[in-house]
Write an enzyme that holds these catalytic residues in place. Sequence first.
Site, short mmCIF file in Angstrom:
data_model
loop_
_atom_site.label_atom_id
_atom_site.label_comp_id
_atom_site.label_asym_id
_atom_site.label_seq_id
_atom_site.Cartn_x
_atom_site.Cartn_y
_atom_site.Cartn_z
N ARG A 102 0.88 -1.18 0.00
CA ARG A 102 0.00 0.00 0.00
C ARG A 102 0.91 1.22 0.00
O ARG A 102 1.70 1.43 0.92
CB ARG A 102 -0.90 0.01 1.23
CG ARG A 102 -1.55 1.38 1.46
CD ARG A 102 -2.65 1.36 2.46
NE ARG A 102 -3.82 0.68 1.93
CZ ARG A 102 -5.04 0.74 2.49
NH1 ARG A 102 -5.23 1.45 3.58
NH2 ARG A 102 -6.05 0.11 1.95
N HIS A 129 -7.49 0.71 -6.30
CA HIS A 129 -7.67 -0.14 -5.11
C HIS A 129 -8.32 -1.45 -5.57
O HIS A 129 -9.50 -1.73 -5.27
CB HIS A 129 -8.56 0.60 -4.11
CG HIS A 129 -8.47 0.07 -2.71
ND1 HIS A 129 -7.70 -1.02 -2.36
CD2 HIS A 129 -9.09 0.48 -1.55
CE1 HIS A 129 -7.83 -1.25 -1.05
NE2 HIS A 129 -8.67 -0.36 -0.55
N1 NVA Z 1 -9.90 6.84 -1.28
C1 NVA Z 1 -9.53 6.39 0.04
C2 NVA Z 1 -9.79 4.93 0.19
C3 NVA Z 1 -9.46 4.36 1.53
C4 NVA Z 1 -9.65 2.88 1.62
C5 NVA Z 1 -8.07 6.71 0.29
O1 NVA Z 1 -7.26 6.51 -0.60
O2 NVA Z 1 -7.76 7.17 1.39
N1 CP Z 2 -11.12 -0.02 2.65
C1 CP Z 2 -9.84 -0.12 3.05
O1 CP Z 2 -8.92 -0.37 2.27
O2 CP Z 2 -9.68 0.04 4.40
P1 CP Z 2 -8.31 0.24 5.17
O3 CP Z 2 -7.75 1.58 4.76
O4 CP Z 2 -8.68 0.20 6.61
O5 CP Z 2 -7.36 -0.85 4.80
#
Ligand code: NVA
Ligand code: CP
Length: 300
Positions: A102, A129
């Site tokens: 990530r 994602h």
């Molecule tokens: N768009 C959000 C998704 C979190 C799971 C982010 O990137 O913070």
């Molecule tokens: N939806 C999602 O990816 O959640 P986290 O940021 O908690 O991993």
Amino acid sequence: MKHLLKLLDLSKDEIIELLDLADKLKADNKAGIPHPLLKGKTLGMIFSKSSTRTRVSFETGMYQLGGNALFLSNRDLQIGRGEPVQDTARVLSRYLDGIMIRTFAQQEVEDLAKYGSIPIINGLTDFCHPCQVLADLQTVREHKGTLEVNMCYIGDGNNMANSLIVGFLKVGAHVSIACPEAYQPDSQILEFVKQYPGQFFMTDKPMEAAKDADVIFTDVWASMGQEDEKAIREKAFAGYQVNAELLSVAHEGCMVQHCLPAHRGEEITEEVFEAHADEIFDEAENRLHAQKAVLVACMK
Ligand code: NVA
Ligand code: CP
């Protein structure tokens, strides 16, 4: 499947195969039937951003598959002090059987795959994602019995929007999105949608996008890394809330989905969130099952 870098790389058949495997792993998990398919294997999980669901579901998933997971924060890794990704990829490939990452730049994920020799799984970048959207597809199919639905997304043309558009178009859904003009999806995605004439609609009017929807998705207005833009984004997205009025133009029984974390009173009202909480937490649960399918497909 070697890697999961982005849904753009997957065919419709590959997506459906992953969803079928996710359903099987979920059913067997509920029935207490173990599948130690990754016995003796180790997944490294590199995090340059926060996480609740991704971290816990990947770690638990590896454990359930008989393997091991290592949490690697970029604050502790040398990558956080500037060790090149090319070297990190080659070193970690000598110890691990797979990497989940990530981070911010999609290029970093692509480079890990390019320079390493083990499967790389994208656990969120600024661009996309994919793991989340596989869980989203699994959840919609579970609840609606089909993926040929009217999918609507309201809000920022961010990583979630990019992956939802690609995932849902590939499996045959009709996709409508409403976002302010200055916050449209990535140009690569707007190029991709041209392959799906008549299946994709984009507007800056939420009510138009939500009309006849079978499922409405939304996401935060300021993603991780955009905390400084919070105030200006609150203004830009003021009319882009998933609320009772918006749902009144959707099909009856319309689902509401949110990848979480949610900001009640911003992109979604407390009322709508709580009325659809079962669907939203099924979606969160399916991260576990969908990712176990990805782990098996890439690492077995
Ligand atoms: N768009 C959000 C998704 C979190 C799971 C982010 O990137 O913070
Ligand atoms: N939806 C999602 O990816 O959640 P986290 O940021 O908690 O991993």
